[in-house]
Design a protein around this motif. Structure first.
Motif, PDB file in Angstrom:
ATOM      1  N   ASN A  97       0.824  -1.206   0.000  1.00 12.70           N
ATOM      2  CA  ASN A  97       0.000   0.000   0.000  1.00 12.70           C
ATOM      3  C   ASN A  97       0.861   1.261   0.000  1.00 12.70           C
ATOM      4  O   ASN A  97       0.601   2.200  -0.758  1.00 12.70           O
ATOM      5  N   LEU A 111      -6.235   6.890  -2.364  1.00 19.18           N
ATOM      6  CA  LEU A 111      -6.853   5.723  -1.746  1.00 19.18           C
ATOM      7  C   LEU A 111      -7.233   4.656  -2.764  1.00 19.18           C
ATOM      8  O   LEU A 111      -7.319   3.478  -2.429  1.00 19.18           O
ATOM      9  N   THR A 112      -7.466   5.055  -4.012  1.00 20.25           N
ATOM     10  CA  THR A 112      -7.966   4.102  -5.013  1.00 20.25           C
ATOM     11  C   THR A 112      -7.023   3.870  -6.183  1.00 20.25           C
ATOM     12  O   THR A 112      -7.328   3.056  -7.051  1.00 20.25           O
ATOM     13  N   GLN A 147       1.177   4.097  -3.132  1.00 24.16           N
ATOM     14  CA  GLN A 147       0.967   5.540  -2.995  1.00 24.16           C
ATOM     15  C   GLN A 147       2.232   6.326  -3.320  1.00 24.16           C
ATOM     16  O   GLN A 147       2.163   7.390  -3.945  1.00 24.16           O
ATOM     17  N   CYS A 172      -1.802  11.415  -9.175  1.00 22.60           N
ATOM     18  CA  CYS A 172      -2.883  11.902  -8.318  1.00 22.60           C
ATOM     19  C   CYS A 172      -2.806  13.408  -8.098  1.00 22.60           C
ATOM     20  O   CYS A 172      -3.038  13.904  -6.998  1.00 22.60           O
ATOM     21  N   ARG A 227      -4.097   2.656  -8.678  1.00 26.54           N
ATOM     22  CA  ARG A 227      -3.282   1.458  -8.934  1.00 26.54           C
ATOM     23  C   ARG A 227      -2.151   1.915  -9.848  1.00 26.54           C
ATOM     24  O   ARG A 227      -2.309   2.001 -11.063  1.00 26.54           O
ATOM     25  N   CYS A 273      -7.891  10.092  -4.708  1.00 26.88           N
ATOM     26  CA  CYS A 273      -7.191   9.335  -5.746  1.00 26.88           C
ATOM     27  C   CYS A 273      -6.143   8.415  -5.124  1.00 26.88           C
ATOM     28  O   CYS A 273      -5.982   7.277  -5.559  1.00 26.88           O
TER      29      CYS A 273
END
Length: 103
Positions: A52, A80-81, A56, A65, A83, A78
């Protein structure tokens, strides 16, 4: 007691359970195996956290993002979601291989 009675009594005594082996004893070290399971769960949790964080970090480095209105800001939803790479194991191998930040 006759020999016949002795033979019957010996056969009857042979059917009694052996008190020394009546209760089964486990040779498995439950504390050690419990520790192995706890360490595997901890390693899995740390790997998920690393994936994770690396996802990020890579999204921030590649500017995936950026906020559309304020170009210098970051869109937190952005992050948080997003890829930022194809697969989770790419984040894991990069995070495990690069222990210090790039210069």
């Amino acid at each position: 007691m006759s020999d016949r009675e002795k033979g019957i009594m010996e056969a009857f005594n042979a059917l009694e359970p052996d008190e020394k082996r009546l209760f089964s004893v486990s040779n498995v070290n439950h504390l050690a195996w419990s520790l192995v399971v706890v360490l595997l769960v901890l390693a899995g949790w740390l790997a998920a956290a690393l994936v994770n964080a690396e996802n990020q970090r890579h999204a921030l480095m590649t500017k995936q993002c950026q906020d559309r209105v304020f170009k210098e800001e970051v869109d937190k939803m952005c992050l948080l979601t997003v890829r930022s790479r194809e697969h989770w194991w790419q984040h894991l191998t990069y995070g495990m291989g690069h222990l210090s930040p790039e210069k």
